[in-house]
Every structure is written in C-alpha cells, then in structure tokens.
Design an enzyme around this catalytic site. Structure first.
Site, PDB file in Angstrom:
ATOM      1  N   ARG A 113       0.841  -1.199   0.000  1.00  0.00           N
ATOM      2  CA  ARG A 113       0.000   0.000   0.000  1.00  0.00           C
ATOM      3  C   ARG A 113       0.882   1.256   0.000  1.00  0.00           C
ATOM      4  O   ARG A 113       1.933   1.276   0.654  1.00  0.00           O
ATOM      5  CB  ARG A 113      -0.868  -0.027   1.268  1.00  0.00           C
ATOM      6  CG  ARG A 113      -1.866   1.101   1.405  1.00  0.00           C
ATOM      7  CD  ARG A 113      -2.989   0.967   0.437  1.00  0.00           C
ATOM      8  NE  ARG A 113      -4.133   1.801   0.770  1.00  0.00           N
ATOM      9  CZ  ARG A 113      -5.129   2.039  -0.082  1.00  0.00           C
ATOM     10  NH1 ARG A 113      -5.104   1.509  -1.295  1.00  0.00           N
ATOM     11  NH2 ARG A 113      -6.152   2.777   0.271  1.00  0.00           N
ATOM     12  N   THR A 399      -9.039   0.485 -10.226  1.00  0.00           N
ATOM     13  CA  THR A 399      -8.456  -0.714  -9.628  1.00  0.00           C
ATOM     14  C   THR A 399      -8.628  -1.977 -10.489  1.00  0.00           C
ATOM     15  O   THR A 399      -9.435  -2.003 -11.415  1.00  0.00           O
ATOM     16  CB  THR A 399      -9.047  -0.929  -8.210  1.00  0.00           C
ATOM     17  OG1 THR A 399      -8.951   0.292  -7.505  1.00  0.00           O
ATOM     18  CG2 THR A 399      -8.331  -1.985  -7.436  1.00  0.00           C
ATOM     19  N   THR A 417      -3.980  -1.065  -7.534  1.00  0.00           N
ATOM     20  CA  THR A 417      -4.743   0.154  -7.822  1.00  0.00           C
ATOM     21  C   THR A 417      -3.853   1.367  -7.997  1.00  0.00           C
ATOM     22  O   THR A 417      -2.710   1.376  -7.520  1.00  0.00           O
ATOM     23  CB  THR A 417      -5.735   0.412  -6.653  1.00  0.00           C
ATOM     24  OG1 THR A 417      -6.620   1.453  -7.005  1.00  0.00           O
ATOM     25  CG2 THR A 417      -5.011   0.780  -5.372  1.00  0.00           C
ATOM     26  N   GLU A 436      -3.731   7.915  -4.095  1.00  0.00           N
ATOM     27  CA  GLU A 436      -4.184   7.108  -2.955  1.00  0.00           C
ATOM     28  C   GLU A 436      -4.382   7.916  -1.672  1.00  0.00           C
ATOM     29  O   GLU A 436      -5.138   7.500  -0.787  1.00  0.00           O
ATOM     30  CB  GLU A 436      -3.186   5.966  -2.707  1.00  0.00           C
ATOM     31  CG  GLU A 436      -3.823   4.640  -2.395  1.00  0.00           C
ATOM     32  CD  GLU A 436      -4.567   4.053  -3.571  1.00  0.00           C
ATOM     33  OE1 GLU A 436      -5.736   3.726  -3.406  1.00  0.00           O
ATOM     34  OE2 GLU A 436      -3.984   3.936  -4.679  1.00  0.00           O
ATOM     35  N   ASP A 439      -7.699   8.401  -0.154  1.00  0.00           N
ATOM     36  CA  ASP A 439      -8.373   7.334   0.591  1.00  0.00           C
ATOM     37  C   ASP A 439      -8.331   7.586   2.104  1.00  0.00           C
ATOM     38  O   ASP A 439      -8.978   6.878   2.871  1.00  0.00           O
ATOM     39  CB  ASP A 439      -7.756   5.956   0.284  1.00  0.00           C
ATOM     40  CG  ASP A 439      -8.480   5.249  -0.855  1.00  0.00           C
ATOM     41  OD1 ASP A 439      -9.497   5.773  -1.334  1.00  0.00           O
ATOM     42  OD2 ASP A 439      -8.019   4.161  -1.261  1.00  0.00           O
ATOM     43  N   GLY A 485     -13.572  -1.716  -7.281  1.00  0.00           N
ATOM     44  CA  GLY A 485     -14.884  -1.114  -7.037  1.00  0.00           C
ATOM     45  C   GLY A 485     -14.963  -0.267  -5.786  1.00  0.00           C
ATOM     46  O   GLY A 485     -16.056  -0.034  -5.274  1.00  0.00           O
TER      47      GLY A 485
HETATM   48  N1  GLU Z   1      -8.285   2.930  -3.628  1.00  0.00           N
HETATM   49  C1  GLU Z   1      -9.357   2.067  -3.302  1.00  0.00           C
HETATM   50  C2  GLU Z   1      -9.020   1.202  -2.119  1.00  0.00           C
HETATM   51  O1  GLU Z   1      -7.882   0.923  -1.899  1.00  0.00           O
HETATM   52  C3  GLU Z   1      -9.760   1.190  -4.428  1.00  0.00           C
HETATM   53  C4  GLU Z   1     -10.378   1.995  -5.502  1.00  0.00           C
HETATM   54  C5  GLU Z   1     -11.291   1.213  -6.396  1.00  0.00           C
HETATM   55  O2  GLU Z   1     -11.382   0.013  -6.334  1.00  0.00           O
HETATM   56  O3  GLU Z   1     -11.913   1.853  -7.204  1.00  0.00           O
HETATM   57  O4  GLU Z   1      -9.884   0.803  -1.406  1.00  0.00           O
END
Ligand code: GLU
Length: 579
Positions: A113, A399, A417, A436, A439, A485
C-alpha cells in the site's frame, strides 16, 4: 488449443474488432461486454489466470507454460495491465497480494500500500479556512500521490516465491510497450469520460492525439517511455524507483505539478513492503482469508459473513430473504468499519472485530422482516472506542483484481490500484501516479474534536477496501476471489463467496448475478431488467433504494479435486483461461 485457450483467442479478436462507431450506437453496452457476457466458466487441469484484459491473461499463461510460478506470472500480468489498463493499476500505485505456497502449505499476505509523506499531518487535506478540500480538488495533481508500493511488491513476490529469471517476467510488457497495443473500447471510453485528464503535459500527450482528441478504440498505442522504465526495472529491480532516477522523477513530478505535494526522496527510500498476518474468519467450516489493515477488506467481509452464519443461507437459497439479511449485515459491518478501521501501525484497533460472540450479538440486531435503517457501530470490548469519530464512505471505480493458479498448486489473489481511474493524472516515465492519499479521511476530526481513525498522519497508509481473498477448506485453497470497485469491493467479494460456496453456483453464474450493496445508507441495486421490481420489494422491507451501475471486476478461480474453474466479470473486458 484447449477449450479455455480458444475462448481467450475469441475474446481477444472481439475486443480488437470493436469499432468506435459501434460504441456510439450502443453506449450502454459496448460490444466486448456483450461478447464476454455470453461466456461460461472455463475449466483447466494444470494452471489458470483470470485478469482484467486478455493480453494480461495471455502474458501470465505464457509465464506459467514456461514453468513459472503463480508469483512469476503475477509480475508479468501486473506489468501488462499497467500498459493496457493504465487507468486502473501500475508501478505508480500500490496493492495487496495474498499468496498460497503449496510446498509450505502457507498463506502469506503482502502489503504494498502507498504511504503518506513523513512530513504530512492531519491538516493535509484542510484548506486555509480549516475545511476539508473537495474530493476532485484533492485528486488531481501531485498532492494526492502516496509513495508507490507496486514496484517493491512485485520484486518481493518474485524474491519470495518466484522461479524464473526476473528479466523474463518484465519482457512481455516491454515487447507490448514497444510494439504497441490496441486501445480497447473500455479504455477509450474511460479516456473520453475522465475529468481533467488533459491537464498535465505528459498525460495529455499520451492519451490524446495531436489535435487534443481522446484516443479512439482500435488506435495502436506505443509507450516507449514505459518500455525504457521497464528495461531499467528488468536490469535493476525496484531500487531505482525508491533511491534512483525514477524515485527522483516521481518526487519532481509530485512537487512541481499544480496542486503539488510534499513527497521527498527520504519518503521514497523509507518505503517498505510489509508481510502481515492473514485475517481469516471461519465461515460454515471453511476459512475465508485475506488482507488485514491497512485494508478494511478482510475484516469487513469477515464481519458480514460472521454475522450471516447465524442464518441458514444454504437452506434458504438466493432470494429476497437472503438479500435483506446480507444488506443488514453489511450495514452493521460498515458502521464498525467507519469507526474503527485504519492503518493499525498508527491507530489502535479493537482485537475483537471478528470475535464470535461479538458477531453473534451484532447478528441478533438483524430483523429478518424489517430494515434497521442506519446502523450504529458496536462496542467490542475495547476502551479507546469512545474516543473515535466515524468517517463517511465514498464509493469509487478503478483498480484491478487478478487470480492465478500454477501447476504446483501455488496461488495468487491480487488487488492493485492507482485509486480513481487514471489516479492523480500525473504521469512520469510512461506510467501514471496514484491519488491514494484521498483514501484518507480528508476531515481529521468530527465537530467535537474526536479524531477519525483514518486521518492523515506522516508515513501512514490510507485505509483500503481492497480484498484479495483466498478461501481454504481443510487447509487447502478452495476459492480465489476479489474485485475492484472502491468500498463496493467488500460486498462484491462477500457475495461471490456466498453464491459459489453456499449456493453452489458455477463461478461465472455467481459473478454475473445482479449486485446489491449497502454501506450503511441506501441500498444500491445494480441497474438492469426488473431493477424497479427489486427496489419495490426492498422498500417494502424498509430500505431506501438507489438503482445504479455497479461495475465490479470480479475474477475468480474455484479449485476442486485438482480441477480449476475460472470466471471473469462480464462488466469489464477481462478473461479467464488455462490449460
Ligand atoms: N483505492 C481504493 C481502495 O484501496 C480502491 C479503488 C477502487 O477500487 O476503485 O480501497
């Protein structure tokens, strides 16, 4: 050619044949989606790959055929995806990998990550007035970019579990970047729809033609800058991305583009991929395992399944009763997620989130006849809970997820992602950089000053929803699953487990089912035939409903008596294939 391989060739041909005109006439359902929608689950005896683009599946299969392991194939798959599905994942982003080693009968989870700059603090996303900046103002530009994890993640995977020469795994992507690949209808649509994709020079030059028009489906796109980057990666591994010329280029791009960030070379050199304990829950005699914090994926899926164990889902089968129970369990799980879940290296988290007694108490709050409306977070026995404030969920699309099984029985389930489609829009050396850091919760505290667990802190990893999953039966893999997603990854993946294991649906049939999701607000119903009828039935049980597209990208492999059955989501352009 085996049946599965023939299927792959057919899909690749259909993808290539999709003309822009056809798209204009039928925007709701591109031709490749129709073609792929007619597919069945594919079976294989030896090895299999299911990934979000036929060229990525093909590259992974070639590595497996050459005697490579699942980890080897994962490197080739990810690098080809970076090229042909650049909006979703790549070297400028991060991800999580769940790996099953057949020899050691051991499951390992790898955290690649992104990390916040070490100098960042909880005011990172506040404007001059102390208000959180708007989402899109945060996304576009260098400020949203976290230290990428994918270059080191792939290297780590290969070092721990690989067999073939590293350079051979990078080569398929180098060849494709040099020769060029056909822009698919999905990529062309994503370029045309993306906000502010033409804001930065390198990105504009790559995704738009000389007149500034977005690239059309069928265009042959070469990426010499990416080929150059990959040659360096093949020769020197991940080091140049963290302490060399690519690291410097990333830092420069982040600091100089508009809406710039504060990333430094020290942030890059300090980055580490972390092997973490898998998070597992026993569900009807099987172990559903995945990635723990900083992902909320396995914990939230674990809570949903743990609560549903109180109900006889296998006996009741698919239908409104099960739908309602799933949605209510989701509300309760998402209430806990919002309050408690974040990077546990920075934030204390209750240990009891998957405690059996606690989940039984939570399940008892579910009324099979009536929705509870908004759920409150529970109180696992843990003092600090009262100090925290919950944050707000935010569904996103982007992603990629892929699954691989090799001839020796090693398995990979990986979700990777760059966050939103096309990430921060900032590109360097032929690849896009992630966004990121959006998030994190942009607001660090609630009105009473209570901290939000997922606030920005220096070096912290933003909470994720990504949920690469491996289900074990008698200590051996039975199912690999996962999806892109955003927060909807959690219900997409949990549903796939229920449908395939509780209801014994074929993998393709299971992932083709209409999605129903709840993040502790209105119930999302996937648009499609009879959606209104479903909405009425759910409203009669007290749900607010919202009919919309729910673009999962589930890729699954079921393993039974040595036989592999795979499926790729009809909502995207991926394919499962094997021998
Ligand atoms: N950045 C998101 C995550 O790590 C995923 C984004 C996505 O799946 O569209 O949860």
């Amino acid at each position: 050619m085996t049946k599965a391989r023939r299927g792959l060739a057919l899909v690749a041909a259909l993808l290539a044949a999709t003309a822009p005109q056809a798209l204009a006439e039928a925007p709701a359902q591109p031709e490749h989606t129709r073609a792929i929608a007619e597919r069945q689950s594919v079976t294989a005896e030896t090895h299999m790959v299911a990934a979000a683009h036929p060229l990525a599946t093909e590259a992974g299969l070639a590595i497996l055929e050459a005697g490579g392991t699942a980890a080897d194939a994962a490197v080739a798959v990810q690098l080809v995806l970076n090229l042909v599905e650049p909006q979703s994942s790549g070297l400028g982003g991060g991800g999580f990998v769940v790996h099953w080693s057949a020899e050691n009968a051991r499951l390992a989870t790898y955290d690649g990550r992104e990390r916040a700059p070490l100098e960042a603090d909880e005011t990172y996303w506040l404007d001059e007035d102390g208000e959180p900046v708007d989402f899109w103002d945060a996304v576009v530009g260098g400020r949203s970019v976290g230290v990428p994890g994918t270059p080191m993640l792939l290297e780590t995977l290969h070092a721990r579990h690989g067999r073939l020469d590293w350079a051979a795994l990078v080569q398929p992507a180098i060849d494709l970047a040099e020769e060029g690949f056909e822009v698919s209808s999905r990529l062309a649509g994503a370029i045309a729809d993306a906000r502010e994709l033409d804001r930065f020079d390198e990105t504009r030059a790559y995704f738009f033609d000389a007149d500034g028009a977005p690239l059309e489906a069928g265009t042959i796109l070469q990426n010499p800058a990416f080929a150059e980057t990959l040659r360096l990666y093949a020769a020197e591994g991940a080091r140049p991305f963290y302490a060399g010329e690519i690291a410097e280029a990333i830092v420069e791009a982040v600091r100089t583009e508009e809406n710039n960030g504060i990333l430094t070379i020290e942030d890059m050199t300090a980055y580490e991929v972390v092997e973490r304990e898998p998070v597992c829950i026993e569900y009807r005699g099987r172990d559903v395992c995945g990635m723990g914090p900083p992902s909320s994926g396995a914990l939230t899926i674990g809570q949903i399944l743990g609560m549903l164990e109180a109900f006889d889902l296998p006996g009741m089968g698919p239908g409104m009763e099960a739908n309602h129970l799933f949605l209510e369990a989701s509300r309760l799980a998402f209430a806990d997620r919002a309050l408690y879940m974040a990077d546990s290296d920075y934030v204390d988290m209750p240990e009891g989130l998957l405690d059996r007694d606690y989940l039984a108490e939570r399940a008892a709050l579910i009324d099979p006849e009536r929705s509870m409306g908004r759920a409150e977070a529970g109180e696992p026995p843990w003092e600090a809970a009262r100090l925290l404030a919950p944050d707000a969920p935010r569904p996103r699309e982007g992603t990629t997820h892929f699954v691989i099984a090799d001839a020796d029985g090693n398995m990979v389930s990986a979700t990777t992602t760059i966050e939103t489609g096309f990430g921060s829009r900032v590109m360097t050396n032929g690849f896009l950089l992630n966004n990121e850091l959006t998030d994190f919760s942009r607001a660090p505290r609630d009105e009473e000053g209570r901290p939000i667990a997922n606030r920005v802190e220096g070096g912290k990893r933003p909470r994720s929803s990504m949920a690469p999953t491996v289900v074990l039966e008698d200590g051996r893999p039975l199912l690999l699953s996962g999806s892109p997603g955003g927060i909807a990854i959690i219900p997409y993946t949990a549903w796939s487990v229920i449908r395939i294991l509780d209801w014994e649906m074929e993998p393709q049939e299971a992932i083709d089912q209409r999605h129903l999701v709840n993040f502790n607000g209105p119930t999302g119903i996937e648009a499609g035939p009879e959606a209104e009828v479903l909405a009425e039935a759910l409203e009669a049980l007290g749900h607010d409903t919202d009919i919309r597209d729910l673009n999962s990208g589930l890729h699954v492999i079921r393993i039974e008596n040595g036989r592999l059955t795979g499926a790729a989501d009809k909502r995207r352009e991926g394919v499962a294939a094997g021998d």
